[in-house]
Scaffold this active site. Structure first.
Site, PDB file in Angstrom:
ATOM      1  CE  LYS A 215      -1.684   1.611   3.556  1.00 18.01           C
ATOM      2  NZ  LYS A 215      -1.294   3.307   4.475  1.00 18.01           N
ATOM      3  CG  ASN A 216       2.468   2.917   3.683  1.00 20.36           C
ATOM      4  OD1 ASN A 216       1.318   2.842   3.424  1.00 20.36           O
ATOM      5  ND2 ASN A 216       2.634   3.118   4.110  1.00 20.36           N
TER       6      ASN A 216
ATOM      7  CB  CYS B  30      -4.441   6.714  10.689  1.00 18.22           C
ATOM      8  SG  CYS B  30      -5.163   4.862   9.553  1.00 18.22           S
TER       9      CYS B  30
ATOM     10  NE  ARG C  29       0.076  10.603  10.036  1.00 22.86           N
ATOM     11  CZ  ARG C  29      -0.276   9.407   9.209  1.00 22.86           C
ATOM     12  NH1 ARG C  29      -1.356   9.284   9.463  1.00 22.86           N
ATOM     13  NH2 ARG C  29       0.322   8.735   8.244  1.00 22.86           N
TER      14      ARG C  29
ATOM     15  CG  ASP D 120       2.786   1.668   9.477  1.00 27.09           C
ATOM     16  OD1 ASP D 120       2.360   2.679  10.090  1.00 27.09           O
ATOM     17  OD2 ASP D 120       3.034   1.718   7.910  1.00 27.09           O
TER      18      ASP D 120
ATOM     19  NE  ARG E  14      -6.911   5.147   4.122  1.00 31.98           N
ATOM     20  CZ  ARG E  14      -6.003   5.441   5.158  1.00 31.98           C
ATOM     21  NH1 ARG E  14      -6.224   5.886   6.449  1.00 31.98           N
ATOM     22  NH2 ARG E  14      -4.605   6.046   4.360  1.00 31.98           N
TER      23      ARG E  14
HETATM   24  C1  EPZ Z   1       4.260   6.546   6.433  1.00 32.25           C
HETATM   25  O1  EPZ Z   1       3.805   8.002   6.623  1.00 32.25           O
HETATM   26  C2  EPZ Z   1       2.896   5.563   6.541  1.00 32.25           C
HETATM   27  N1  EPZ Z   1       2.131   5.702   4.883  1.00 32.25           N
HETATM   28  C3  EPZ Z   1       2.631   5.715   7.378  1.00 32.25           C
HETATM   29  O2  EPZ Z   1       2.506   4.577   7.204  1.00 32.25           O
HETATM   30  C4  EPZ Z   1       3.699   5.080   8.758  1.00 32.25           C
HETATM   31  O3  EPZ Z   1       3.535   4.589   9.594  1.00 32.25           O
HETATM   32  C5  EPZ Z   1       5.241   6.359   8.558  1.00 32.25           C
HETATM   33  O4  EPZ Z   1       5.985   6.816   7.405  1.00 32.25           O
HETATM   34  C6  EPZ Z   1       6.430   5.558   9.103  1.00 32.25           C
HETATM   35  O5  EPZ Z   1       6.668   4.412   8.444  1.00 32.25           O
HETATM   36  C7  EPZ Z   1       2.808   5.942   4.368  1.00 32.25           C
HETATM   37  O6  EPZ Z   1       3.514   5.761   3.581  1.00 32.25           O
HETATM   38  C8  EPZ Z   1       1.156   6.542   3.763  1.00 32.25           C
HETATM   39  P1  EPZ Z   1       6.942  10.058   7.871  1.00 32.25           P
HETATM   40  P2  EPZ Z   1       4.858   9.223   6.850  1.00 32.25           P
HETATM   41  O7  EPZ Z   1       6.557  11.185   7.195  1.00 32.25           O
HETATM   42  O8  EPZ Z   1       5.154   9.040   5.767  1.00 32.25           O
HETATM   43  C9  EPZ Z   1       7.513  13.253  12.003  1.00 32.25           C
HETATM   44  C10 EPZ Z   1       0.224   3.106   7.843  1.00 32.25           C
HETATM   45  O9  EPZ Z   1      -0.879   2.463   8.742  1.00 32.25           O
HETATM   46  N2  EPZ Z   1       6.830  13.904  10.976  1.00 32.25           N
HETATM   47  O10 EPZ Z   1       8.151   8.836   8.333  1.00 32.25           O
HETATM   48  O11 EPZ Z   1       3.314  10.147   6.618  1.00 32.25           O
HETATM   49  C11 EPZ Z   1       5.958  12.373  12.447  1.00 32.25           C
HETATM   50  O12 EPZ Z   1       4.576  13.124  13.650  1.00 32.25           O
HETATM   51  C12 EPZ Z   1       0.744   4.048   8.290  1.00 32.25           C
HETATM   52  O13 EPZ Z   1       0.298   2.021   6.946  1.00 32.25           O
HETATM   53  C13 EPZ Z   1       7.030  15.447  11.376  1.00 32.25           C
HETATM   54  O14 EPZ Z   1       7.928  15.706  12.336  1.00 32.25           O
HETATM   55  O15 EPZ Z   1       5.215   9.164   8.713  1.00 32.25           O
HETATM   56  C14 EPZ Z   1       6.350  11.674  12.820  1.00 32.25           C
HETATM   57  O16 EPZ Z   1       6.480  11.212  13.871  1.00 32.25           O
HETATM   58  C15 EPZ Z   1       0.199   4.961   8.768  1.00 32.25           C
HETATM   59  N3  EPZ Z   1       7.431  16.212  10.170  1.00 32.25           N
HETATM   60  C16 EPZ Z   1       7.541  10.733  12.679  1.00 32.25           C
HETATM   61  O17 EPZ Z   1       8.413  12.195  11.862  1.00 32.25           O
HETATM   62  C17 EPZ Z   1       6.984  15.765   8.527  1.00 32.25           C
HETATM   63  O18 EPZ Z   1       6.501  16.983   7.922  1.00 32.25           O
HETATM   64  C18 EPZ Z   1       8.039   9.836  10.500  1.00 32.25           C
HETATM   65  O19 EPZ Z   1       6.902  10.310   9.979  1.00 32.25           O
HETATM   66  C19 EPZ Z   1       7.339  14.979   8.620  1.00 32.25           C
HETATM   67  C20 EPZ Z   1       6.416  13.573   9.508  1.00 32.25           C
END
Ligand code: EPZ
Length: 423
Positions: free
Chosen positions: A23-24, A119, A124, A307, A399
């Site tokens: 998915k991701n 979600c 986020r 996840d 989803r």
């Molecule tokens: C991806 O989300 C995945 N989603 C998420 O999958 C997954 O949980 C996450 O990566 C972590 O592995 C998709 O790929 C669509 P991040 P993403 O940016 O890219 C902080 C699922 O269940 N952060 O790596 O949004 C953030 O708050 C899901 O399939 C900032 O502070 O995650 C978090 O603490 C849900 N500022 C950390 O970084 C930013 O601009 C990691 O987030 C971006 C992120």
């Protein structure tokens, strides 16, 4: 009225279950396709999940020609594409709509779109994405609920990410593929999905090196064209199947899996006493005599995936001893624990941490999938529990897990969908 999933627990699982495309990766590959200036992008291994339908709706808004067979392959042609503001409901239905920010900015030097949804896992922010766009020369404004991101030209730069964010790494790659000169992303995320996206972009003609390491280099090019690409298997779905098999298998083989992507989960399950036979692209799980507690610390890849924290928490309720789960990516990602408590789990919550005492029997109850992986954790719980578990708000599950009820029925689970009055 609403659709629910019902599970009568306690049935042993036996047989083979197959994992679909990630998915991701998919939710980034579809927006990546709009970067093409011509030709057909044909993607295989597309999972049958609602996020794909939502992204197709967004492509249609952009007048992109999409041909999706509803099963496995999607064809995307951007010849008549228009860059209009993305402000419909479809944007707010998933997080990954934010990949259109990088893709449209990269291609047209301008994008206007609403804040993405997805979600709720606590805050986020997307500040790292926006800082990356700014570093390439874009200006970002936020007016009446929409971002406007534009640049006269995009110029390659060195960008250090304060956190190895998956979304920011991919979005900056998208914005940089047509930028002048070289862009270097330092402290880039290393998830397998990033390698998959860079691989497809390179097939389209991009010049990206280092995906899968903490330093990614993107040399801007003139034009991206069509290509054919097969999506990697979904490591989180595979991990969910491994976890539910660890709880209920007589003997379950999970196929279309890349075991290397699941090393942190595999070693935790082995530590718990799960019996596994790891092949090249399959893992066979046999029922363990006894499960023992382990501690989990979620980390960016290759650390333990946030996840999988939620489904694994359910398994830990069946392990002997005290398990401590520390959530370092989304510190509020514990809503599933409240549902598991209703079913009889002994879980104490403190900031960013859950302490699980096991083993505890679980009893079927009415529970709510508050987010996608919470839904997965409740399916695992329902398979274990005595009696019938009814899971509400299953749109979250749809989803990200393709035909999960059908696939579980085929290996012996008593799981079905029903329509009920919302309580
Ligand atoms: C991806 O989300 C995945 N989603 C998420 O999958 C997954 O949980 C996450 O990566 C972590 O592995 C998709 O790929 C669509 P991040 P993403 O940016 O890219 C902080 C699922 O269940 N952060 O790596 O949004 C953030 O708050 C899901 O399939 C900032 O502070 O995650 C978090 O603490 C849900 N500022 C950390 O970084 C930013 O601009 C990691 O987030 C971006 C992120």
């Amino acid at each position: 009225m609403m659709e629910v999933i019902k599970i009568e627990g306690g049935h042993e699982l036996n047989g083979t279950i197959s994992v679909g495309g990630s998915k991701n990766a998919t939710v980034a590959l579809i927006p990546a396709a709009v970067l093409a200036c011509g030709g057909e992008i044909k993607i295989y291994g597309v999972p049958e999940i609602d996020d794909v339908e939502n992204l197709i709706n967004l492509l249609k808004e952009l007048n992109v020609k999409v041909d999706y067979d509803g099963k496995d392959s999607i064809s995307i042609v951007t010849d008549d594409m228009v860059n209009i503001p993305l402000e419909s409901k479809a944007v707010t239905k998933l997080r990954a709509s934010y990949y259109f920010m990088g893709a449209l900015l990269g291609k047209y030097k301008r994008v206007q779109m609403k804040m993405p949804g997805g979600c709720y896992l606590g805050p986020r922010p997307i500040d790292l994405h926006l800082k990356g766009f700014e570093a390439l020369g874009a200006t970002v404004t936020y007016e009446q609920g929409s971002y406007i991101i534009e640049a006269k030209e995009l110029i390659g730069n060195k960008i250090y990410l304060d956190f190895a964010s998956v979304g920011a790494t991919i979005n900056i790659m998208f914005a940089a593929v047509y930028a002048q000169g070289k862009t270097v992303i330092e402290n880039a995320a290393k998830e397998p999905e990033i390698i998959d996206v860079a691989t497809m972009l390179n097939k389209m003609g991009a010049n990206i090196k280092g995906a899968g390491t903490s330093m990614i280099t993107i040399e801007g090019v003139e034009c991206l064209v069509g290509c054919t690409h097969e999506i990697i298997p979904d490591r989180i779905v595979a991990g969910t199947y491994l976890i539910l098999a660890s709880a209920m298998a007589k003997e379950v083989t999970i196929e279309n899996i890349i075991p290397h992507h699941l090393e942190s989960l595999i070693s935790k399950l082995q530590e718990m006493g799960v019996k596994m036979d790891v092949g090249i692209d399959t893992i066979k799980v046999s029922r363990a005599e006894k499960l023992t507690s382990v501690d989990i610390n979620t980390q960016p890849y290759p650390g333990f995936a946030t996840d999988l924290q939620q489904p694994l928490t359910t398994l830990l309720t069946q392990a002997e001893g005290t398990s401590i789960v520390r959530e370092n990516i989304y510190t509020e990602r514990f809503k599933h624990c409240l549902e598991l408590q209703r079913m009889g789990a002994d879980i104490q919550l403190s900031p960013a941490q859950a302490t699980i005492e096991g083993p505890t029997p679980l009893d079927g109850d009415y529970v709510t999938a508050t987010d996608l992986r919470c839904g997965a954790s409740l399916i695992v719980a329902g398979l274990i529990a005595k009696g019938v578990t009814t899971i509400q708000d299953i749109y979250h599950i749809d989803r990200g897990y393709d035909n999960i009820d059908e696939k579980l029925r085929a290996i012996g689970a008593n799981i079905w969908r029903a329509t009920e009055k919302k309580d």
